[in-house]
Design a protein around this motif. Structure first.
Motif, PDB file in Angstrom:
ATOM      1  N   ILE A 183       0.874  -1.181   0.000  1.00  0.00           N
ATOM      2  CA  ILE A 183       0.000   0.000   0.000  1.00  0.00           C
ATOM      3  C   ILE A 183       0.908   1.227   0.000  1.00  0.00           C
ATOM      4  N   ILE A 184       0.633   2.163  -0.890  1.00  0.00           N
ATOM      5  CA  ILE A 184       1.470   3.377  -0.909  1.00  0.00           C
ATOM      6  C   ILE A 184       0.652   4.535  -0.348  1.00  0.00           C
ATOM      7  N   GLY A 185       1.134   5.096   0.762  1.00  0.00           N
ATOM      8  CA  GLY A 185       0.461   6.236   1.391  1.00  0.00           C
ATOM      9  C   GLY A 185      -0.152   5.857   2.730  1.00  0.00           C
ATOM     10  N   ALA A 186       0.042   6.728   3.727  1.00  0.00           N
ATOM     11  CA  ALA A 186      -0.484   6.465   5.072  1.00  0.00           C
ATOM     12  C   ALA A 186      -1.399   7.595   5.532  1.00  0.00           C
ATOM     13  N   TYR A 214      -6.647   2.747   6.538  1.00  0.00           N
ATOM     14  CA  TYR A 214      -7.819   1.869   6.577  1.00  0.00           C
ATOM     15  C   TYR A 214      -7.576   0.610   5.735  1.00  0.00           C
ATOM     16  N   ALA A 215      -6.906   0.779   4.592  1.00  0.00           N
ATOM     17  CA  ALA A 215      -6.599  -0.390   3.750  1.00  0.00           C
ATOM     18  C   ALA A 215      -5.728  -1.378   4.535  1.00  0.00           C
ATOM     19  N   LEU A 216      -4.737  -0.854   5.241  1.00  0.00           N
ATOM     20  CA  LEU A 216      -3.862  -1.725   6.034  1.00  0.00           C
ATOM     21  C   LEU A 216      -4.677  -2.477   7.089  1.00  0.00           C
ATOM     22  N   HIS A 217      -5.510  -1.741   7.797  1.00  0.00           N
ATOM     23  CA  HIS A 217      -6.307  -2.350   8.867  1.00  0.00           C
ATOM     24  C   HIS A 217      -7.169  -3.487   8.319  1.00  0.00           C
ATOM     25  N   ARG A 218      -7.847  -3.222   7.221  1.00  0.00           N
ATOM     26  CA  ARG A 218      -8.761  -4.229   6.658  1.00  0.00           C
ATOM     27  C   ARG A 218      -7.994  -5.433   6.094  1.00  0.00           C
ATOM     28  N   MET A 219      -6.908  -5.162   5.405  1.00  0.00           N
ATOM     29  CA  MET A 219      -6.197  -6.265   4.735  1.00  0.00           C
ATOM     30  C   MET A 219      -5.483  -7.142   5.750  1.00  0.00           C
ATOM     31  N   ARG A 220      -4.962  -6.508   6.784  1.00  0.00           N
ATOM     32  CA  ARG A 220      -4.351  -7.301   7.857  1.00  0.00           C
ATOM     33  C   ARG A 220      -5.407  -8.170   8.516  1.00  0.00           C
ATOM     34  N   GLY A 221      -6.593  -7.581   8.681  1.00  0.00           N
ATOM     35  CA  GLY A 221      -7.714  -8.318   9.278  1.00  0.00           C
ATOM     36  C   GLY A 221      -8.117  -9.524   8.441  1.00  0.00           C
ATOM     37  N   MET A 222      -7.787  -9.501   7.142  1.00  0.00           N
ATOM     38  CA  MET A 222      -8.125 -10.640   6.270  1.00  0.00           C
ATOM     39  C   MET A 222      -7.028 -11.699   6.295  1.00  0.00           C
ATOM     40  N   GLY A 223      -5.999 -11.475   7.101  1.00  0.00           N
ATOM     41  CA  GLY A 223      -4.903 -12.439   7.175  1.00  0.00           C
ATOM     42  C   GLY A 223      -3.883 -12.263   6.069  1.00  0.00           C
ATOM     43  N   LEU A 224      -3.931 -11.128   5.366  1.00  0.00           N
ATOM     44  CA  LEU A 224      -2.961 -10.873   4.301  1.00  0.00           C
ATOM     45  C   LEU A 224      -1.733 -10.184   4.885  1.00  0.00           C
ATOM     46  N   SER A 225      -0.591 -10.426   4.268  1.00  0.00           N
ATOM     47  CA  SER A 225       0.583  -9.659   4.685  1.00  0.00           C
ATOM     48  C   SER A 225       0.547  -8.355   3.890  1.00  0.00           C
ATOM     49  N   ALA A 226       0.559  -7.260   4.609  1.00  0.00           N
ATOM     50  CA  ALA A 226       0.446  -5.959   3.943  1.00  0.00           C
ATOM     51  C   ALA A 226       1.488  -5.016   4.524  1.00  0.00           C
ATOM     52  N   ARG A 227       2.026  -4.161   3.678  1.00  0.00           N
ATOM     53  CA  ARG A 227       3.039  -3.204   4.121  1.00  0.00           C
ATOM     54  C   ARG A 227       2.738  -1.858   3.493  1.00  0.00           C
TER      55      ARG A 227
END
Ligand code: FAD
Ligand code: NAP
Length: 546
Positions: free
Chosen positions: A16-19, A25-38
């Motif tokens: 994900i580019i940009g905080a 919110y993208a980080l929160h949701r994707m982590r919640g799906m069990g995906l590795s996200a940075r």
């Protein structure tokens, strides 16, 4: 979909580019799906717009109770807003609180600008390179790079010779600027200028405002948010949020046309809305953005307010917008903007009558007058909507560059993806309502749609999704048709890229109501992502789904 390879920590499911609001919110949701996200963020802190734009007077113009995340009922209950329209420091505190509360920082790399994103077709991965040369890869890439991220500086002859300080509102020094006793010039009277000018006037010894285009501004009637008002609102938060998603930002849309009511009713409604203040004023009647004659009635109402407020009739006349319909440039919301021109230490320079000839070491020369200045503030806006994407070298299938593909104007399907660039999602990008709506609502919608899509791919054992060319062409036509029904194309606005020399003049946004757009996006997903090509394994050239 794979889970992160533990032997190579730089390979992720999602980059994900940009905080800002979107990336967090993208980080929160994707982590919640069990995906590795940075997340990679160019700045040293979360917040995006609210980290960078620290000019005096900066605040939101959608009420804070609505300009906030809706995904966590606990968050919305515990956070207390102090003003109707929160200041930049308060919004930044809120975003930082969100980052702490949901433990987001551990997956964000700050001070890291992504310079290049290349799609590796064989591996079906996005390979990214940062400014420092670091390489990372993600199966999916989410551009949460913001619509108002790249500041636009004015190209005025001699500006580099100015001996005083030059600041852009979007890169305001974090330590603040002491303007007391200073002679300050402000170039620009968009939302940033209109918020900054009253605040700067109170600090500076003299303020000279250089106005190229007069803008329509509506009073905010800002003030402390009374605890009982906040509590009452919070009791019904679910319903308020539902309405924001399904109706609009609780905007009070009218079901009447200005053309179909009498002059007295029109004036009564405009006055009522003026007294309530804020962006809702634009929705006084339902034909104001499609019927120029109707628009003339609301524009004239505002001009009358300006003439009644500003004591010097010549200054008042210069401040009256006459060259574009109200709302065709982003409406501004102010606290004491027009009143500021009644102050002895404030001077307006109407650049339509006396254009800037040059900037010298000691100030700005406009018409025949030299304005001596110590500080020059550029409230000159942004390379909006596509600017941040243009600054990354994005290459899709067959090495195609996004900037080349979009040379004549941006093209997307649903405003979420663009053909030739599989697994690359754009949040609030061109072809979506983006900046035309409460952006937090738009962001939550986009992130939700992307997460549903990733979940679908995972359940179906699929590896990639790409916008089909034909679907994209139809969408672009649909977006253009929606814009052409409105008065938006009549203004030289940043919505059309008109503020950036050389940028193609294309209305970049989808001018439909948010709920219409949401239904369209949902319908595509419900039909198995109609118009997209979904594939199980990477293929060099994906045919469009029938
Ligand atoms: P941003 O907040 O812009 O965040 C994007 C982030 O991406 C930035 O931090 C940037 O540093 C980072 N980034 C960009 N490119 C790169 C790269 N190549 N590498 C690494 N990082 C990168 N909208 C409303 O709806 N209501 C309002 O009241 C409102 N007020 C506003 C006031 C101001 C002063 C401004 C400028 C905008 C306002 N907006 C408002 C619009 C605002 O853009 C959105 O509401 C929202 O904050 C956008 O969030 P975002 O996460 O999409 O983007
Ligand atoms: P903007 O709306 O693009 O305004 C830029 C201003 O600078 C315009 O008045 C423009 O004049 C002027 N300008 C640009 N170049 C110039 C030049 N060379 N010479 C003279 N004048 C020049 O930018 P902004 O004010 O930063 O706002 C951008 C958007 O950010 C807003 O529309 C809004 O979406 C968001 N925003 C919101 C808030 C809020 O209230 N919450 C506050 C700030 C920003 P022309 O019109 O003639 O081009």
């Amino acid at each position: 979909m794979t889970i992160q390879d533990p032997t190579d920590p730089r390979q992720y499911d999602v980059i994900i580019i940009g905080a800002g609001f979107a990336g967090l919110y993208a980080l929160h949701r994707m982590r919640g799906m069990g995906l590795s996200a940075r997340v990679y963020e160019a700045g040293p802190e979360v917040g995006g717009v609210w980290f960078w734009n620290r000019y005096p007077g900066a605040r939101c113009d959608v009420e804070s109770l609505q300009y906030s995340y809706s995904f966590s009922p606990e968050l919305e209950q515990e956070w207390v807003w102090t003003e109707k329209y929160a200041t930049q420091p308060e919004i930044l505190r809120y975003i930082r609180h969100v980052a702490e509360r949901f433990d987001l920082r551990r997956d964000i790399q700050f001070n890291t600008r992504v310079e290049e994103a290349v799609y590796d077709e064989a591996g079906a991965r996005w390979e990214l390179r940062t400014e420092a040369g670091e390489r990372v890869s993600g199966r999916f890439c989410v551009m949460a790079t913001g619509a108002l991220t790249v500041p636009q500086l004015p190209d005025i002859p001699g500006i580099e010779r100015f001996a005083g300080k030059i600041y852009h509102t979007a890169t305001w020094p974090h330590e603040g600027v002491d303007l007391s006793g200073r002679r300050v010039g402000v170039i620009g009277t968009g939302s940033s200028g209109i918020q900054a000018i009253p605040a700067i006037a109170k600090q500076a010894e003299q303020l000279v405002v250089f106005q190229r285009t007069a803008n329509f501004s509506i009073p905010a009637w800002n003030g402390p948010l009374q605890p009982e008002v906040q509590q009452t609102w919070k009791k019904d938060y679910r319903e308020h949020r539902r309405r924001a998603r399904e109706v609009g930002t609780l905007y009070e849309f009218s079901d009447k046309a200005a053309s179909q009511v009498g002059e007295e009713e029109r004036q009564r409604e405009y006055e009522r809305r003026w007294q309530k203040g804020g962006v809702n004023f634009v929705h006084s009647f339902n034909d104001l953005m499609v019927d120029k004659q109707s628009n003339d009635t609301i524009a004239e109402f505002v001009r009358a307010k300006i003439r009644a407020t500003v004591k010097d009739p010549q200054v008042a006349e210069s401040l009256c917008p006459k060259d574009h319909p109200l709302g065709s440039k982003r409406i501004c919301v102010d606290t004491g903007y027009y009143e500021t021109y009644n102050r002895d230490n404030v001077k307006l320079v109407d650049l339509k009558k006396t254009p800037i000839r040059e900037v010298s070491a000691s100030g700005v020369h406009a018409g025949d007058v030299h304005h001596e200045l110590d500080v020059l503030v550029c409230a000159t806006g942004f390379d909006a909507v596509t600017g941040a994407l243009r600054h990354i070298d994005i290459r899709g299938r067959n090495g195609q560059q996004l900037s080349r593909k979009w040379a004549e104007g941006p093209r997307s399907y649903l405003g979420l993806m663009t053909s030739g660039f599989p697994n690359l999602f754009i949040i609030t990008g061109p072809g979506s309502p983006s900046v035309l709506v409460n952006m937090v609502v738009g962001i939550e919608h986009h992130v939700g749609w992307i997460c549903d899509c990733l979940d679908h791919l995972r359940r179906q054992g699929l590896a990639s999704i790409e916008a089909g060319q034909a679907a994209e062409d139809r969408w672009v036509e649909h977006v253009n048709a929606a814009a052409n029904k409105t008065l938006f194309p009549l203004a030289n606005s940043w919505f059309l890229g008109a503020n950036v020399p050389g940028k193609p003049r294309v209305f970049m946004l989808y001018a439909a109501k948010l709920w219409v757009y949401r239904q369209e996006c949902q319908a595509v997903a419900d039909k198995g992502y109609e118009g997209f090509t979904l594939a199980a394994v990477p293929r060099p050239a994906l045919a469009e789904a029938p």
